[in-house]
Design an enzyme around this catalytic site. Sequence first.
Site, short mmCIF file in Angstrom:
data_model
loop_
_atom_site.label_atom_id
_atom_site.label_comp_id
_atom_site.label_asym_id
_atom_site.label_seq_id
_atom_site.Cartn_x
_atom_site.Cartn_y
_atom_site.Cartn_z
N THR A 157 -103.22 -1.35 -8.67
CA THR A 157 -103.51 -0.36 -9.42
C THR A 157 -104.30 0.65 -8.63
O THR A 157 -105.44 -0.06 -8.37
CB THR A 157 -103.63 -0.35 -10.87
OG1 THR A 157 -102.51 -1.14 -11.32
CG2 THR A 157 -103.72 1.01 -11.55
N ARG A 172 -90.00 -4.23 -17.23
CA ARG A 172 -91.16 -4.37 -17.87
C ARG A 172 -91.83 -3.13 -17.68
O ARG A 172 -92.03 -2.47 -16.54
CB ARG A 172 -91.93 -5.36 -17.36
CG ARG A 172 -93.41 -5.58 -17.93
CD ARG A 172 -94.43 -5.48 -16.95
NE ARG A 172 -95.86 -5.52 -17.43
CZ ARG A 172 -96.56 -5.15 -16.61
NH1 ARG A 172 -96.72 -4.36 -15.48
NH2 ARG A 172 -98.05 -5.38 -17.19
N SER A 187 -95.24 -0.85 -17.44
CA SER A 187 -96.88 -1.08 -17.50
C SER A 187 -97.44 0.05 -18.31
O SER A 187 -96.95 1.08 -18.77
CB SER A 187 -97.16 -0.93 -15.93
OG SER A 187 -97.15 0.57 -15.58
N ASP A 188 -98.74 -0.13 -18.41
CA ASP A 188 -99.46 0.93 -18.93
C ASP A 188 -99.90 2.07 -18.25
O ASP A 188 -100.20 3.10 -19.03
CB ASP A 188 -100.91 0.05 -19.53
CG ASP A 188 -101.80 -0.08 -18.13
OD1 ASP A 188 -102.58 0.64 -17.96
OD2 ASP A 188 -101.35 -1.05 -17.60
N THR A 229 -106.79 -0.34 -15.35
CA THR A 229 -106.12 -1.27 -14.76
C THR A 229 -106.51 -2.54 -15.21
O THR A 229 -107.19 -2.77 -16.06
CB THR A 229 -106.69 -1.23 -13.12
OG1 THR A 229 -105.73 -2.25 -12.46
CG2 THR A 229 -108.00 -1.68 -13.19
N GLY A 250 -101.30 -4.83 -18.38
CA GLY A 250 -101.00 -3.93 -19.13
C GLY A 250 -100.67 -4.04 -20.57
O GLY A 250 -100.77 -3.06 -21.21
#
Length: 299
Positions: free
Chosen positions: A91, A119, A121-122, A140, A143
């Site tokens: 990230t 999926r 991620s954040d 980072t 997530g």
Amino acid sequence: IGSQIQSDGVIRMSAAIMNGETQKMSGVINIENVKNPVFVAKELMKEDDRVLGGTGAKQYANQHGFENFSTEIPQRRKEYEEKLKNGGKGTVGAVAIDKHGKLAVATSTGGKGFEIPGRISDSATVAGNFANQFCAVSCTGVGEDIVSNATAAKIVTRVTDGSTIDNAFDRTFEELKEIDGFAGAIGIDSEGNIDYDKITSFSQSDYAALLSYAFRPGGNHRLSVGVNAKLVYRNVGKFASGYGFGFDLGVLYNDDSGWNYGAMLRDATTTVNFWTVNQKELSAVVNGEEFNPAPKDKM
């Protein structure tokens, strides 16, 4: 370049950008075959529909001049194949403040590796990427932990409510510990303050030993030849150290008219370096998965 490969062998990336002044956020989720997902997110900022995912994000990128580009590198393919055999992350974040105190944040990720296709991620959510006029934060880590803790949004909200950025970070990360979460974050407030408690400093230094020798081959008084050998020791804090060597060659010729002609070849062999990497310091292992994998010892 170098994004992680998901469990079905495909690279999917996510990215978001947020303007702290306008409170507008744009992003792409699980986009494939673009070089810089964060630039697609930036392009989306002018749209009413500012967060796109999957094929829709890719179609938008194609329509706006983003060429097909594979971010796969041989190292990631090798790691993926090893995970397949065993049954079986990166990230980039940035926070910014301009001379008027206006804030912005951007976060882009290539995933944690070998995740289930689809999926989320954040990085393209306010949990991992959030800014307003008071604070900007990029995260980072795992997530799912970041989303469960609403990490970036919590820190920004606390600063907005009057907390210092140091205290906002400390309280939020204490709450992250309560769920056994793993994350890191960078942040800046409208006064330019950052949380120095989350920054580790280290020194980088080079040491060199030089040996020089010059001679006149065959006793020729007109021609001089010189060799310079150097041995270099390099230290990058507690993370890595290395030794290197190189050679310089020089020639000087004096003709009958009194003119001198010289030539020099610097780093004739290039400076060859042999590195030893402290794997433990460069890597963090969580639940059997390695984040920020350290490079191997190499030349």
